[in-house]
Design a protein around this motif. Sequence first.
Motif, PDB file in Angstrom:
ATOM      1  N   VAL A 139       4.239  -0.362   1.783  1.00  0.00           N
ATOM      2  CA  VAL A 139       5.187  -0.197   0.682  1.00  0.00           C
ATOM      3  C   VAL A 139       4.587  -0.756  -0.601  1.00  0.00           C
ATOM      4  CG1 VAL A 139       7.234  -0.337   2.173  1.00  0.00           C
ATOM      5  CG2 VAL A 139       6.318  -2.424   1.116  1.00  0.00           C
ATOM      6  N   THR A 140       5.112  -0.318  -1.726  1.00  0.00           N
ATOM      7  CA  THR A 140       4.877  -1.009  -2.992  1.00  0.00           C
ATOM      8  C   THR A 140       6.042  -1.966  -3.227  1.00  0.00           C
ATOM      9  OG1 THR A 140       6.068   0.640  -4.289  1.00  0.00           O
ATOM     10  CG2 THR A 140       3.696   1.030  -3.914  1.00  0.00           C
ATOM     11  N   ALA A 141       5.839  -2.934  -4.096  1.00  0.00           N
ATOM     12  CA  ALA A 141       6.921  -3.883  -4.382  1.00  0.00           C
ATOM     13  C   ALA A 141       8.136  -3.153  -4.941  1.00  0.00           C
ATOM     14  CB  ALA A 141       6.432  -4.946  -5.358  1.00  0.00           C
ATOM     15  N   GLN A 142       7.908  -2.224  -5.872  1.00  0.00           N
ATOM     16  CA  GLN A 142       9.036  -1.493  -6.436  1.00  0.00           C
ATOM     17  C   GLN A 142       9.699  -0.609  -5.398  1.00  0.00           C
ATOM     18  OE1 GLN A 142      10.385  -1.845  -9.677  1.00  0.00           O
ATOM     19  NE2 GLN A 142      12.011  -0.827  -8.516  1.00  0.00           N
TER      20      GLN A 142
ATOM     21  N   ALA B  99      11.872  -2.795  -3.223  1.00  0.00           N
ATOM     22  CA  ALA B  99      13.076  -3.191  -3.955  1.00  0.00           C
ATOM     23  C   ALA B  99      14.080  -2.046  -4.017  1.00  0.00           C
ATOM     24  CB  ALA B  99      12.706  -3.654  -5.360  1.00  0.00           C
ATOM     25  N   ASP B 100      13.584  -0.825  -4.215  1.00  0.00           N
ATOM     26  CA  ASP B 100      14.466   0.340  -4.266  1.00  0.00           C
ATOM     27  C   ASP B 100      15.142   0.581  -2.919  1.00  0.00           C
ATOM     28  OD1 ASP B 100      13.742   0.703  -6.906  1.00  0.00           O
ATOM     29  OD2 ASP B 100      12.308   2.324  -6.488  1.00  0.00           O
ATOM     30  N   LEU B 101      14.389   0.445  -1.833  1.00  0.00           N
ATOM     31  CA  LEU B 101      14.960   0.620  -0.495  1.00  0.00           C
ATOM     32  C   LEU B 101      16.059  -0.406  -0.230  1.00  0.00           C
ATOM     33  CD1 LEU B 101      11.718   1.288   1.610  1.00  0.00           C
ATOM     34  CD2 LEU B 101      13.627   2.885   1.326  1.00  0.00           C
ATOM     35  N   LEU B 102      15.816  -1.640  -0.627  1.00  0.00           N
ATOM     36  CA  LEU B 102      16.806  -2.690  -0.418  1.00  0.00           C
ATOM     37  C   LEU B 102      18.062  -2.412  -1.234  1.00  0.00           C
ATOM     38  CD1 LEU B 102      14.426  -5.783  -0.461  1.00  0.00           C
ATOM     39  CD2 LEU B 102      15.609  -4.845   1.530  1.00  0.00           C
ATOM     40  N   ALA B 103      17.885  -1.958  -2.472  1.00  0.00           N
ATOM     41  CA  ALA B 103      19.037  -1.676  -3.322  1.00  0.00           C
ATOM     42  C   ALA B 103      19.903  -0.570  -2.741  1.00  0.00           C
ATOM     43  CB  ALA B 103      18.567  -1.305  -4.733  1.00  0.00           C
ATOM     44  N   VAL B 104      19.270   0.476  -2.233  1.00  0.00           N
ATOM     45  CA  VAL B 104      20.013   1.585  -1.640  1.00  0.00           C
ATOM     46  C   VAL B 104      20.816   1.107  -0.430  1.00  0.00           C
ATOM     47  CG1 VAL B 104      19.774   3.771  -0.399  1.00  0.00           C
ATOM     48  CG2 VAL B 104      18.485   3.385  -2.504  1.00  0.00           C
TER      49      VAL B 104
ATOM     50  N   GLY C 142       0.847  -1.186   0.000  1.00  0.00           N
ATOM     51  CA  GLY C 142       0.000   0.000   0.000  1.00  0.00           C
ATOM     52  C   GLY C 142       0.878   1.229   0.000  1.00  0.00           C
ATOM     53  N   THR C 143       0.311   2.341   0.421  1.00  0.00           N
ATOM     54  CA  THR C 143       1.080   3.577   0.501  1.00  0.00           C
ATOM     55  C   THR C 143       0.809   4.269   1.829  1.00  0.00           C
ATOM     56  OG1 THR C 143      -0.691   4.814  -0.606  1.00  0.00           O
ATOM     57  CG2 THR C 143       1.078   3.937  -1.995  1.00  0.00           C
ATOM     58  N   GLY C 144       1.816   4.993   2.295  1.00  0.00           N
ATOM     59  CA  GLY C 144       1.642   5.791   3.499  1.00  0.00           C
ATOM     60  C   GLY C 144       1.677   4.985   4.780  1.00  0.00           C
ATOM     61  N   THR C 145       1.148   5.586   5.834  1.00  0.00           N
ATOM     62  CA  THR C 145       1.118   4.996   7.165  1.00  0.00           C
ATOM     63  C   THR C 145      -0.298   5.093   7.718  1.00  0.00           C
ATOM     64  OG1 THR C 145       3.409   5.639   7.588  1.00  0.00           O
ATOM     65  CG2 THR C 145       2.072   5.134   9.508  1.00  0.00           C
TER      66      THR C 145
END
Length: 200
Positions: free
Chosen positions: A157-160, A163-168, A142-145
């Motif tokens: 979170v969204t899947a993308q 994935a972006d957070l993990l990559a960073v 989802g989005t937000g809190t």
Amino acid sequence: MTVDARTIAVYDAKAQDYADHFDSAGKPGAHLRRFMAALPTGGRVLDLGCGPANASRFMIEAGFDVMALDASAEMVRVAAELNGVDATLGTFDDLKEVAAFDGIWANFSLLHAPQVDLPRHLSAIARALRPGGVFHIGMKVGTGTARDGMDRRYTYVTAQGLADLLAVAGLNVTDTDTGHEVGLAGTDDPWVVMMAVNHA
């Protein structure tokens, strides 16, 4: 500080109900089996936000050296009483180890951290993993809190986005799974599960 007192109060009050709801009928689920298969024999694992420590028990039975951590004192008690796991009372902020674990299992626990804190928690996880170490994370989609009907705070979170957070953080995603499940609050919520490897 990432602990939300209202969320912890729910888990303190509902620890046994949570353990009963997510009872895995005596065998590890598919995600846990996949995670364990990626670990070295007898590897050291952190169960981060272990809850009643069902996963910890399966990993210990499989021969892994497991450290279990949870911010709910009642979950720590239930972990010992129900699963014989000596869990430690602590928060995500207490993860200070460097290159200490072959795997970290954060199964629908980091979703209670504030969105702004997710990057630093994931960086701490990457630091705590040995080179080539494996990370499992489950989050609601989802989005937000927002708070659920039981007053638990969730960061979606969204899947993308995940994935972006993990990559960073320096974690390379190797597997992604999506689905939905009825949780303790009775709602059928979508989720995303990812496994990633520390490329340090």
